[in-house]
Design an enzyme around this catalytic site. Structure first.
Site, PDB file in Angstrom:
ATOM      1  N   GLY A 161      38.192  38.163  39.923  1.00 46.94           N
ATOM      2  CA  GLY A 161      38.542  38.899  38.705  1.00 46.94           C
ATOM      3  C   GLY A 161      38.762  40.383  38.932  1.00 46.94           C
ATOM      4  O   GLY A 161      38.216  40.972  39.864  1.00 46.94           O
ATOM      5  N   ARG A 188      41.985  33.331  42.828  1.00 48.24           N
ATOM      6  CA  ARG A 188      40.651  32.746  42.978  1.00 48.24           C
ATOM      7  C   ARG A 188      40.571  31.671  44.072  1.00 48.24           C
ATOM      8  O   ARG A 188      39.544  31.010  44.236  1.00 48.24           O
ATOM      9  CB  ARG A 188      40.162  32.180  41.643  1.00 48.24           C
ATOM     10  CG  ARG A 188      39.953  33.273  40.600  1.00 48.24           C
ATOM     11  CD  ARG A 188      39.261  32.788  39.343  1.00 48.24           C
ATOM     12  NE  ARG A 188      39.188  33.856  38.361  1.00 48.24           N
ATOM     13  CZ  ARG A 188      38.192  34.750  38.291  1.00 48.24           C
ATOM     14  NH1 ARG A 188      37.186  34.689  39.131  1.00 48.24           N
ATOM     15  NH2 ARG A 188      38.208  35.697  37.383  1.00 48.24           N
ATOM     16  N   ASP A 228      30.847  35.491  46.071  1.00 47.78           N
ATOM     17  CA  ASP A 228      31.497  34.322  46.667  1.00 47.78           C
ATOM     18  C   ASP A 228      32.584  34.716  47.661  1.00 47.78           C
ATOM     19  O   ASP A 228      32.685  34.137  48.752  1.00 47.78           O
ATOM     20  CB  ASP A 228      32.135  33.444  45.573  1.00 47.78           C
ATOM     21  CG  ASP A 228      31.116  32.495  44.950  1.00 47.78           C
ATOM     22  OD1 ASP A 228      29.979  32.406  45.463  1.00 47.78           O
ATOM     23  OD2 ASP A 228      31.455  31.837  43.947  1.00 47.78           O
ATOM     24  N   LYS A 241      32.934  44.107  45.150  1.00 46.01           N
ATOM     25  CA  LYS A 241      33.613  44.287  43.862  1.00 46.01           C
ATOM     26  C   LYS A 241      33.056  43.328  42.829  1.00 46.01           C
ATOM     27  O   LYS A 241      32.886  42.148  43.118  1.00 46.01           O
ATOM     28  CB  LYS A 241      35.098  43.983  44.041  1.00 46.01           C
ATOM     29  CG  LYS A 241      35.899  43.944  42.758  1.00 46.01           C
ATOM     30  CD  LYS A 241      36.826  42.738  42.672  1.00 46.01           C
ATOM     31  CE  LYS A 241      36.023  41.459  42.502  1.00 46.01           C
ATOM     32  NZ  LYS A 241      36.814  40.280  42.182  1.00 46.01           N
ATOM     33  N   THR A 242      32.761  43.758  41.662  1.00 41.40           N
ATOM     34  CA  THR A 242      32.546  42.925  40.474  1.00 41.40           C
ATOM     35  C   THR A 242      31.982  43.752  39.340  1.00 41.40           C
ATOM     36  O   THR A 242      31.017  44.494  39.516  1.00 41.40           O
ATOM     37  CB  THR A 242      31.627  41.704  40.701  1.00 41.40           C
ATOM     38  OG1 THR A 242      31.265  41.179  39.421  1.00 41.40           O
ATOM     39  CG2 THR A 242      30.332  42.045  41.412  1.00 41.40           C
ATOM     40  N   ASP A 255      30.431  42.556  37.004  1.00 42.67           N
ATOM     41  CA  ASP A 255      29.173  41.926  36.583  1.00 42.67           C
ATOM     42  C   ASP A 255      27.930  42.627  37.139  1.00 42.67           C
ATOM     43  O   ASP A 255      26.836  42.441  36.629  1.00 42.67           O
ATOM     44  CB  ASP A 255      29.132  40.459  37.018  1.00 42.67           C
ATOM     45  CG  ASP A 255      30.206  39.627  36.340  1.00 42.67           C
ATOM     46  OD1 ASP A 255      30.945  40.193  35.507  1.00 42.67           O
ATOM     47  OD2 ASP A 255      30.317  38.434  36.648  1.00 42.67           O
TER      48      ASP A 255
END
Lengths: 562, 562
Positions: A89, A153, A184, A210-211, A213
């Site tokens: 994402g 993805r 992941d 990266k994220t 979240d």
């Protein structure tokens, strides 16, 4: 960068940001030729050492790397080629990672070249790529989005896929392959690094954390990029809603916030805005709370405020909450199985009622009862198509509606019993996509640029199997410390789909951590009062204490370590 | 304002904004004592002159007022008391209107005092008020929200209410009564001004044009306050979504935007972000488009993009759209009647299905068919409780879901016919509450402060029945022109609930106006391409072309007039 760069068809702020010059950590000021590798101790994985070691014979136990000023031992005379791929994402700052890599490479040797694989790891398998020239890059510096090379993805996991990746990397004669992704994707980078070494390839494989979240962090990675900007955007919106609530004084707003699993985003937005309620999935799990208990908790706050004449408030609901409620987790898991096992039978059914009835007939009596008790809309959402990994897509489940609908029932009961005399009107929101591609904050612009530049230095030093690491992030950017952390060091073994797999451990909200403790200390007061804070929109110009501050989460976490 | 003001428990930006000093129009630089009234021509109402004149014998035909530099003829030695009330929905900048009034009054005479009625016009009827002291005001300067004195939707209309208002205004010995509101609230201000004169009261009644919807404007009022900030906030979010769409390239995002009736917000956000589709309610009405025709139009764009390999895009849907679709308008109107006529019968029914069946039985065959054809969720929303005026609450109707659900059917048909081979995954958003209480942009901070200061000058000059007017808004704030426009001048007669009522004419999007023409000229190109613009968040510091620019709508409208 001295000349002003312009593009057509862009906003005033966009035009200004193209010419923003990120602050580089001091040690990189004179370029990669003046950076020396300092090897740390050899490392071991966070858990399951024997198994991880066996799976990663070539990349297990690598030493930590830190960079210090000094003459580099890397041969910068020979030009190198590097490739970068964005995985998963979007997160604000991705373009600056690429800019950092490019500038690091070019500074070392203007003949070095950078390519981007298109549309994620799928582009590696299909060998779709384009060169990132300085002219192309100039249109994307300090901008949000991943539109320069897009993302995807796909994972590179099977022997065939690994072979395909090897072939295309060799075809491109790439000396380095940089993977920008979450837990992941970086696990995947570790697998590729191991595979390339095993195959005798010299290509360095390097990860970048990266994220939005915020769940890719550990002792060595203070935060993932994008978390700062995304939470600032959500905080702007939640702050505006808090002010609206306190002005209108007639609604409860329930705001669901993105974050696949961990509740870091809700926690950080809670710190920045101080709403009346902040639900944390990890707490629900630890306390094994049922849906009914969560509703009781919410109702208690609503009733107490109402008794004070306040029929309004703001509640934050992390997107991942639903999977942390033990009974819901069990239900979702059972539904995953039923949907997978009876795919063709279900496909033939035409109405959602028919499907629901069929699914319920396959559930245990306990879960069947739970499924029947859920509002129709939510039950339908739980039966929606799964993602490619067979998981429910939590962003499609309107948990906030589930809670509000159940609250209406609960409050009606309490009213009958004479325990609630107020009003309850709820307005619901979901914020997620709005924050993934915002213009990166100064913090993320600097952090990403440093992560990219650092990745280039790792590549020039032929380090493979490392995650780009930039530390001491609560200090000003020029004082940040850079280096590399072995990807295997962050791994443990988890069972996924019945198989033992090495994975980078996802960082959930720690209930013993300083950030959560801060929430616990303050939330009773926030519940009763209107201690709302209004952060406003991200500022890029102006006083540094407005523009450059980092997240509260990081501040609380790092304060403890001092 | 020279000293730095601080409050506890606020964000860094909030703290900075408290000390921002709005730019006052040049003519006000030396205070109200140096401002002279220049009377313009006597005026008449925009339509229905004879009827409006009959209804407003004391305030009809007042001259326009403009302020110029010069010695004021107002007696500033005698201290006056003024009261302000906020009416209707929140809009960014309300606190600055109050600050402007306060500073204007205090500059004229430090003994002048300002009070705020609490929670809207209801506070006038209940005589709930508090004094706005400079110390209290200091905590609210340049902030969003209406929380200083809150707002409300009560109107002062009936003889009893008008009598009550008179009593409380006399009790408070107020020389001026300032109403901050939208078209309805300012119509109400006009009624009160007339009533007070009729009753021999000396209290000046002055209106201030507020609404994020942008539909309170005319030849004399260039824009209402709040429209600039709210559309900038929505544009930030829509721009972020455009970037996300162009990065992920797999979703269509449908964004519904607040705006009770007119589509100005969607139009302005469209200009700032250039998405693939911008629906305009006024066009739908003018072309008498059916729901099916709107779906055809959307499907055509989706299919065309898909044929180019682009299964993604962004569409803006104005909240008021549903009421502009002739058949839906008819249905909603019929439902209003059925719900009102059968209130007690419906109250006894327990399920939505039962209610729906009952309601359908009361509709004409044509409307019953339409009602049955709607998705269940939307049909339910159309039967929700009405607002106090008996109108459907459009913000609760998820028009974007209606469109998406119908698009799924339409595209399935086209697929069967071999005319669509792509994918259609839609994500939906509704932005409204996020924008009503944002920190006002520099434009709105300056505009509101000027509107308030100007209202104070009108009050000091004993002008009653006027709307505070600040013009030439595309110029820098110091060059703005100030004055007053008679409220009766903007009125016409409309039938409401079977009665003839004088109302300020609501400004819809003009299909012959420059803004709409700009959309028409560009939208085919926007539909095909990704001409997205990313405005980013509102900036308060930095280069003036980033921080101080006004809306595109105003630029296009005013460019024509030059």
């Amino acid at each position: 960068m001295a000349k002003t760069y312009k593009i057509k068809n862009c906003s005033e702020l966009q035009a200004e940001r193209l010419n923003f010059k990120p602050t580089l950590p001091e040690m990189f000021k004179n370029g990669p030729a003046s950076v020396k590798v300092k090897l740390g101790k050899t490392t071991k994985s966070v858990a399951d050492q024997a198994t991880v070691k066996k799976m990663f014979p070539h990349t297990y136990g690598l030493p930590e790397i830190s960079f210090v000023k000094g003459k580099s031992s890397a041969d910068t005379k020979k030009a190198i080629k590097a490739a970068v791929v964005l995985s998963g994402g979007q997160a604000p700052g991705g373009h600056n990672v690429i800019a950092g890599i490019l500038d690091g490479l070019k500074k070392a040797n203007p003949k070095n070249r950078l390519f981007g694989f298109l549309k994620g790891p799928g582009g590696v398998l299909e060998n779709k790529l384009k060169e990132i020239t300085p002219t192309l890059m100039a249109q994307y510096r300090n901008t949000g989005g991943f539109d320069l090379i897009q993302s995807g993805r796909t994972k590179i996991e099977t022997p065939e896929q690994l072979g395909q990746a090897k072939e295309n990397i060799l075809k491109g004669k790439f000396d380095a392959f940089i993977v920008v992704g979450g837990d992941d994707s970086n696990t995947n980078a570790g697998v590729i690094a191991e595979y390339f070494k095993q195959e005798g390839m010299h290509t360095s494989v390097i990860g970048v954390p990266k994220t939005i979240d915020g769940d890719l962090k550990n002792e060595h990675i203070e935060t993932s990029f994008g978390f700062d900007t995304a939470t600032k955007i959500y905080s702007e919106l939640v702050g505006n809603i808090c002010r609206d609530v306190n002005s209108a004084q007639k609604y409860w707003h329930f705001v669901r916030l993105m974050g696949r699993s961990a509740s870091h985003i809700a926690l950080e937005v809670g710190f920045k805005t101080q709403p009346n309620i902040v639900l944390i999935g990890e707490e629900v799990l630890a306390k094994k709370m049922t849906l009914a208990q969560i509703i009781d908790y919410l109702a208690k706050t609503i009733v107490a405020r109402s008794a004070d004449g306040k029929n309004f408030g703001v509640a934050l609901v992390p997107e991942g909450l639903i999977e942390f409620i033990p009974e819901m987790k069990e239900l979702i898991s059972a539904l995953n199985d039923v949907l997978a096992d009876h795919e063709s039978a279900l496909e033939k059914m035409h109405t959602i009622e028919e499907k629901k009835e069929f699914v319920i007939s396959k559930l245990s009596p306990k879960l069947a009862k739970l499924m029947k008790s859920l509002p129709a809309g939510i039950a339908s959402q739980l039966m929606l198509d799964r993602d490619p990994h067979g998981n429910v897509q939590v962003s499609l489940i309107e948990t906030e509606k589930l809670l509000v609908e159940m609250l209406h029932h609960k409050l009606a009961e309490l009213r009958k019993a004479g325990k609630f005399k107020g009003k309850f009107s709820a307005i619901m929101h979901f914020f997620g996509y709005e924050g993934r591609c915002g213009i990166p904050s100064n913090f993320d612009a600097n952090y990403c640029y440093a992560l990219g530049y650092n990745a280039a230095v790792l590549a020039l030093n032929k380090c493979s199997g490392y995650l780009s690491s930039v530390k001491k992030l609560v200090k000003p950017a020029k004082n940040w410390e850079c280096g590399g952390i072995p990807l295997t060091m962050m791994m443990n073994i988890e069972r996924r789909k019945g198989k033992e797999k090495p994975v980078i451990k996802k960082a959930l909200v720690e209930l013993k951590g300083e950030p959560f403790k801060y929430l616990v200390k303050n939330r009773d007061n926030w519940a009763k009062t209107e201690s709302y804070i209004f952060p406003g929109p991200i500022q890029y110009f102006g006083p540094a204490h407005v523009t450059d501050m980092t997240t509260k989460t990081l501040q609380y976490e790092q304060a403890k370590k001092k």
